[in-house]
Design a protein around this motif. Structure first.
Motif, PDB file in Angstrom:
ATOM      1  N   PRO A   1       0.899  -1.195   0.060  1.00  0.00           N
ATOM      2  CA  PRO A   1       0.080   0.128   0.099  1.00  0.00           C
ATOM      3  C   PRO A   1       0.904   1.206   0.159  1.00  0.00           C
ATOM      4  O   PRO A   1       0.413   2.205  -0.686  1.00  0.00           O
ATOM      5  N   ASP A   2       1.848   1.257   0.810  1.00  0.00           N
ATOM      6  CA  ASP A   2       2.877   2.360   0.738  1.00  0.00           C
ATOM      7  C   ASP A   2       3.424   2.623  -0.601  1.00  0.00           C
ATOM      8  O   ASP A   2       3.533   3.894  -1.057  1.00  0.00           O
ATOM      9  N   ALA A   3       3.883   1.556  -1.261  1.00  0.00           N
ATOM     10  CA  ALA A   3       4.578   1.794  -2.620  1.00  0.00           C
ATOM     11  C   ALA A   3       3.369   2.368  -3.540  1.00  0.00           C
ATOM     12  O   ALA A   3       3.720   3.331  -4.507  1.00  0.00           O
ATOM     13  N   TYR A   4       1.986   2.085  -3.472  1.00  0.00           N
ATOM     14  CA  TYR A   4       1.293   2.668  -4.404  1.00  0.00           C
ATOM     15  C   TYR A   4       0.869   4.067  -4.046  1.00  0.00           C
ATOM     16  O   TYR A   4       0.776   4.845  -5.034  1.00  0.00           O
ATOM     17  N   ALA A   5       0.960   4.367  -2.741  1.00  0.00           N
ATOM     18  CA  ALA A   5       0.788   5.882  -2.315  1.00  0.00           C
ATOM     19  C   ALA A   5       1.905   6.604  -2.974  1.00  0.00           C
ATOM     20  O   ALA A   5       1.656   7.533  -3.217  1.00  0.00           O
ATOM     21  N   HIS A   6       3.049   6.252  -2.958  1.00  0.00           N
ATOM     22  CA  HIS A   6       4.347   6.752  -3.475  1.00  0.00           C
ATOM     23  C   HIS A   6       4.058   6.969  -4.711  1.00  0.00           C
ATOM     24  O   HIS A   6       4.256   8.206  -5.392  1.00  0.00           O
ATOM     25  N   ILE A   7       3.585   5.852  -5.632  1.00  0.00           N
ATOM     26  CA  ILE A   7       3.616   6.253  -7.001  1.00  0.00           C
ATOM     27  C   ILE A   7       2.407   7.192  -7.397  1.00  0.00           C
ATOM     28  O   ILE A   7       2.813   7.880  -8.406  1.00  0.00           O
TER      29      ILE A   7
END
Ligand SMILES: Cc1ncc(COP(=O)(O)O)c(C=O)c1O
Length: 461
Positions: free
Chosen positions: A351-357
């Motif tokens: 989830p954090d990776a998608y928020a970053h993207i």
């Protein structure tokens, strides 16, 4: 949405900029030129796939790390191509390197299912809300088998696709993609045209194209097909088109397609080879909240290893389970690919990776849109999740017809050359979009926007 364009583009200037940038790129990539001379003596066209070819020669790469790739001339570039959208994890991500390294040492292929394959299926089931899964090795295999399952399920042969949409290189979908305009015919009744030679006309005729973002046209065509006693087995489509830059579905369109396919007893396949795992944890299916009968996933799934998946409802996939349809393949669920996919899904695409993207894409879209508005360029920035582009068009593109009619081919060509000469590696070809990775940073985004700003300033000076 297209901003009010104030600049009148000078065609002569565009062409002279293209000439200058092409000469500069040739000069900086002489190692690629030499490699091409050697490669073409054994590899057809000097490349492994025709989509890697480029005139006058392709750029050959050596290595990649995170958001950066290097070519044979030692040019170091921010990677916005990302393997046609496969590398949302970035290059050589430590979690994937570790998973693959451990697996290599334990045996790479058995043609027997390993636990990683089960873990991956469980995670895809959770993300996409579809009950049963199978693995394959490429997006083309996934769409090929999904269509076969739909044909078996419905007992029908015809397929409906979207005009201009690419779903891989098997016969059923190499239809009505990059066609000559004078041949495609009326929007209500597009011709079925082969994409390249070698596809039997009898197969081409089984596939019928309709325009994107027009549920009325889809339904009218389906009704005519029913009247002609050739009701389709399935509609296969991208929920957001990714091979025309990016074209998003208009409000309500996907819901209407879902409703009309259900009403007619036609299976709906979302081809999520590009969107799946790249625009949200559960792809377009999650992002747009419309559940198809089947999805196809590839590219991002394997973190750079050749992997693909089909997901479907329990009812549809029962035909695979009971052996009615042979869904098979020596390398399906290969342990190395599954180890990479497991690490990617559970450790990298969090989830954090998608928020970053999402934050990076907001930044690049806002940056490009501000350049467009400051310079009064005809065009607009558009994107979703890891994907986006600047569409050089004075009008909003909603389907393939409006794309072909409005996209500025010369400026698109110039933008590619301009980027390459300023350390931005992009997909050659005017239909492509950028793909961001979890390893991209604001620095990479700002470099992209700065190169675009420089081009826009010179174009409109
Ligand atoms: C939407 C879509 N479907 C299917 C494919 C085919 O995938 P592959 O090249 O892995 O066979 C592609 C490839 O670009 C694609 O963009």
């Amino acid at each position: 949405m297209a901003a009010e364009a104030t600049a009148q583009l000078n065609r002569e200037r565009i062409r002279s900029m293209i000439e200058r940038e092409a000469a500069r790129l040739d000069e900086r990539t002489q190692g690629s030129a030499a490699m091409y001379d050697r490669a073409r003596r054994s590899l057809s066209g000097g490349v492994a796939s025709s989509y890697q070819a480029r005139d006058p020669f392709p750029i050959y790469l050596t290595t990649g790390a995170g958001p950066v790739v290097n070519d044979v001339d030692g040019n170091r570039m921010w990677d916005f191509h990302n393997g046609f959208g496969s590398m949302v994890q970035g290059h050589a991500h430590p979690a994937i390197v570790r998973a693959v390294g451990e697996r290599v040492a334990e045996g790479t292929h058995f043609a027997a299912t390993t636990e990683d394959g089960i873990l991956v299926a469980e995670e895809l089931q959770r993300r996409f809300g579809l009950e049963r899964w199978r693995f394959l090795n490429s997006g083309s295999e996934a769409t090929m088998d999904a269509i076969r399952i739909a044909r078996a399920f419905t007992g029908r042969d015809q397929v409906v696709k979207i005009f201009g949409s690419y779903h891989g290189h098997h016969d059923a979908v190499m239809v009505s993609i990059g066609v000559e305009y004078d041949q495609i015919g009326d929007r209500e009744n597009y011709a079925s045209l082969s994409y390249g030679a070698g596809i039997p006309q009898a197969i081409v005729d089984l596939t019928v194209a309709v325009p994107f973002n027009d549920a009325g046209a889809m339904e009218r065509r389906i009704e005519r097909m029913v009247a002609e006693d050739r009701k389709p087995a399935c509609v296969i489509m991208e929920a957001a088109m990714m091979n025309l830059g990016v074209v998003l579905p208009e409000d309500g369109y996907l819901e209407e397609v879902r409703e009309l396919t259900r009403r007619h007893g036609i299976l709906l396949i979302f081809d999520e080879v590009k969107t799946g795992l790249a625009i949200a944890p559960g792809g377009a299916t999650e992002r747009f909240g419309v559940k198809p009968d089947m999805v196809t996933i590839a590219k991002t799934l394997g973190g750079g290893l050749p992997s693909a998946a089909i997901g479907g409802s329990e009812e549809v996939m029962a035909l695979v389970e009971d052996g009615t349809v042979y869904q098979v393949g020596t390398y399906n669920g290969n342990p190395l690919c599954m180890a990479a996919a497991r690490a990617s899904l559970l450790e990298v695409l969090t989830p954090d990776a998608y928020a970053h993207i999402d934050a990076l894409n907001d930044r690049i879209l806002a940056g490009c849109q501000s350049v467009i508005e400051r310079h009064g360029l005809p065009g607009y920035a558009i994107g979703i999740g890891a994907k986006g582009c600047v569409t050089f068009s004075p009008a909003k593109v909603t389907d393939y017809e409006s794309f072909k009619a409005n996209q500025d081919v010369e400026v698109t060509e110039l933008a590619w050359l301009f980027n390459m000469n300023r350390g931005i590696f992009m997909t050659p070809g005017r239909e492509e979009e950028w793909t961001l990775s979890v390893t991209h940073t604001n620095e990479a985004i700002d470099a992209y926007v700065a190169a675009f700003d420089e081009m826009a300033a010179e174009l409109t000076a």
